[in-house]
Design an enzyme around this catalytic site. Sequence first.
Site, PDB file in Angstrom:
ATOM      1  CB  CYS A  21      22.272   5.915 -23.401  1.00 36.34           C
ATOM      2  SG  CYS A  21      23.474   7.417 -22.629  1.00 36.34           S
TER       3      CYS A  21
ATOM      4  CG  HIS B 238      20.687   6.405 -19.272  1.00 37.00           C
ATOM      5  ND1 HIS B 238      21.885   5.531 -19.315  1.00 37.00           N
ATOM      6  CD2 HIS B 238      20.975   7.762 -19.536  1.00 37.00           C
ATOM      7  CE1 HIS B 238      22.832   6.159 -19.650  1.00 37.00           C
ATOM      8  NE2 HIS B 238      22.097   6.938 -20.208  1.00 37.00           N
TER       9      HIS B 238
ATOM     10  CG  ASN C  59      25.689   7.633 -18.687  1.00 36.36           C
ATOM     11  OD1 ASN C  59      25.587   6.813 -19.464  1.00 36.36           O
ATOM     12  ND2 ASN C  59      25.297   8.720 -19.525  1.00 36.36           N
TER      13      ASN C  59
HETATM   14  O1  UT7 Z   1      23.777   9.215 -21.547  1.00 41.97           O
HETATM   15  C1  UT7 Z   1      23.251  10.233 -22.623  1.00 41.97           C
HETATM   16  C2  UT7 Z   1      22.919  11.741 -22.306  1.00 41.97           C
HETATM   17  N1  UT7 Z   1      23.297  12.384 -21.792  1.00 41.97           N
HETATM   18  C3  UT7 Z   1      22.843  13.324 -20.801  1.00 41.97           C
HETATM   19  O2  UT7 Z   1      21.465  13.351 -20.136  1.00 41.97           O
HETATM   20  C4  UT7 Z   1      23.705  14.590 -19.952  1.00 41.97           C
HETATM   21  C5  UT7 Z   1      22.535  15.170 -19.585  1.00 41.97           C
HETATM   22  N2  UT7 Z   1      23.178  16.606 -18.908  1.00 41.97           N
HETATM   23  C6  UT7 Z   1      23.933  16.970 -17.841  1.00 41.97           C
HETATM   24  O3  UT7 Z   1      23.512  16.570 -17.351  1.00 41.97           O
HETATM   25  C7  UT7 Z   1      23.825  18.265 -17.209  1.00 41.97           C
HETATM   26  O4  UT7 Z   1      23.778  18.650 -18.541  1.00 41.97           O
HETATM   27  C8  UT7 Z   1      25.467  18.068 -17.061  1.00 41.97           C
HETATM   28  C9  UT7 Z   1      26.274  17.380 -15.336  1.00 41.97           C
HETATM   29  C10 UT7 Z   1      26.640  18.337 -18.289  1.00 41.97           C
HETATM   30  C11 UT7 Z   1      25.867  19.742 -16.656  1.00 41.97           C
HETATM   31  O5  UT7 Z   1      25.197  19.938 -15.831  1.00 41.97           O
HETATM   32  P1  UT7 Z   1      24.834  21.424 -15.197  1.00 41.97           P
HETATM   33  O6  UT7 Z   1      23.502  21.851 -14.109  1.00 41.97           O
HETATM   34  O7  UT7 Z   1      23.454  21.583 -17.144  1.00 41.97           O
HETATM   35  O8  UT7 Z   1      25.803  22.624 -15.613  1.00 41.97           O
HETATM   36  P2  UT7 Z   1      25.899  23.564 -17.171  1.00 41.97           P
HETATM   37  O9  UT7 Z   1      27.058  23.033 -18.452  1.00 41.97           O
HETATM   38  O10 UT7 Z   1      24.887  24.215 -17.359  1.00 41.97           O
HETATM   39  O11 UT7 Z   1      27.051  24.916 -15.947  1.00 41.97           O
HETATM   40  C12 UT7 Z   1      27.123  25.508 -15.151  1.00 41.97           C
HETATM   41  C13 UT7 Z   1      28.279  25.931 -14.916  1.00 41.97           C
HETATM   42  C14 UT7 Z   1      28.929  26.351 -16.322  1.00 41.97           C
HETATM   43  O12 UT7 Z   1      29.827  27.513 -15.600  1.00 41.97           O
HETATM   44  P3  UT7 Z   1      28.987  29.234 -15.914  1.00 41.97           P
HETATM   45  O13 UT7 Z   1      29.277  28.643 -17.273  1.00 41.97           O
HETATM   46  O14 UT7 Z   1      27.779  28.973 -14.790  1.00 41.97           O
HETATM   47  O15 UT7 Z   1      29.836  30.060 -15.351  1.00 41.97           O
HETATM   48  C15 UT7 Z   1      30.518  25.484 -16.369  1.00 41.97           C
HETATM   49  O16 UT7 Z   1      31.041  25.966 -16.897  1.00 41.97           O
HETATM   50  O17 UT7 Z   1      28.768  24.737 -14.711  1.00 41.97           O
HETATM   51  C16 UT7 Z   1      30.139  24.756 -14.767  1.00 41.97           C
HETATM   52  N3  UT7 Z   1      30.950  23.687 -15.229  1.00 41.97           N
HETATM   53  C17 UT7 Z   1      31.450  22.966 -14.213  1.00 41.97           C
HETATM   54  N4  UT7 Z   1      31.884  23.284 -12.873  1.00 41.97           N
HETATM   55  C18 UT7 Z   1      32.464  22.286 -11.634  1.00 41.97           C
HETATM   56  C19 UT7 Z   1      30.642  22.862 -16.067  1.00 41.97           C
HETATM   57  N5  UT7 Z   1      31.342  21.727 -15.866  1.00 41.97           N
HETATM   58  C20 UT7 Z   1      31.912  21.970 -14.545  1.00 41.97           C
HETATM   59  C21 UT7 Z   1      31.914  20.422 -13.418  1.00 41.97           C
HETATM   60  N6  UT7 Z   1      32.910  21.268 -12.628  1.00 41.97           N
HETATM   61  N7  UT7 Z   1      32.571  19.751 -14.118  1.00 41.97           N
END
Ligand code: UT7
Length: 329
Positions: free
Chosen positions: A116, A256, A286
């Site tokens: 990225c 970004h 993204n």
């Molecule tokens: O550009 C390249 C670099 N990449 C980035 O900068 C990405 C950085 N990361 C992020 O943007 C975020 O971590 C994500 C958007 C990928 C995920 O958001 P988060 O707030 O960190 O969520 P999480 O992974 O902590 O998940 C929280 C909960 C989980 O459920 P439990 O374990 O709390 O029951 C996930 O299973 O949300 C669940 N979850 C979803 N729920 C509905 C994960 N993805 C989804 C989804 N829809 N699409």
Amino acid sequence: MSKVHAAITAVHGYVPDYVLTNHELETMVDTNDEWITTRTGIKERRILKGEGLGTSDMAVPAVEALLKKRGITADEIELIIFCTSTPDRVFPATANILADKIGAKNAWGYDLQATCSGFLFGLATGSQFIESGKHTKVLVVGGDKMSSMINYQDRATCIIFGDGCGAVLLEPNDEGNGVIDSILKSDGSGMAYLHQKAGGSIKPASHKTIDAMEHYLYQEGKTVFKFAVTNMADVAAEIMEKNNLMADDITWLVPHQANKRIIDATAARTGVSADKVIINIERFGNTTNGTLPLCLWEWESKFKKGDTLILAAFGGGFTWGSIYLKWAY
Ligand code: UT7
């Protein structure tokens, strides 16, 4: 004689027609519009559909429109730096494929892989060829067909990424405008949290790797988020401090587009007010190497000569950095 800077003298972008909305994703994986919107800021992203189309096919219309806008022909381009994590093929370089497709017969080129942060790294390296006097017309392209490595059964990643491409032309400027400074960083230990497991020399693609779904992007989102939110904000603040820039001196912050929460943290850390922060993540998601040039393209009509821009990015690898530039037209 005043120092020669590498200035952006034209910018253009291209996004495919197909719009993949959050509502369509709801029919594909267990997710919902509310979760995606609040956690990422994304409402829809573009997808390049069609057999046999790759990243270069998005670069061609972007670059052709850019050349027309600038009033030059492809054979005037001396160097093409193609920043991408989804090259058309492992080899040859997509820069070469693009040169052939647009008829840039006098250009040499290479691909640059910095995930990225690729466009920032490309802008910084392309600028060196201008500042040194080696070249006078350098094309820096940033784009990705992220849909080619996304598992549309993995709700943690398929909601984030989209396809798109942008390009800028760099030319010498002796009025004090152009790329003024850059801070670029990388930390290979971050590889563990965001990578593609198979398809490279360490594990070439095979039936086994395909069955194990190792050709898809793998991300530990929470960990990447933690690093991104700190490092992108810090490096933007660092380049401002290094150049004695206060928030009021910044005309535009160009972050970004990975997650609206990371963008907001960067804006807060730099003190730049919301009306000066360029955001199009809600429409494109993204696009990896495409985010920064697509932002420049969409905001081009608002820019004025002498505007102060801070670009910042963070990506897999890890890679991150910031560029301070003054708009030249
Ligand atoms: O550009 C390249 C670099 N990449 C980035 O900068 C990405 C950085 N990361 C992020 O943007 C975020 O971590 C994500 C958007 C990928 C995920 O958001 P988060 O707030 O960190 O969520 P999480 O992974 O902590 O998940 C929280 C909960 C989980 O459920 P439990 O374990 O709390 O029951 C996930 O299973 O949300 C669940 N979850 C979803 N729920 C509905 C994960 N993805 C989804 C989804 N829809 N699409």
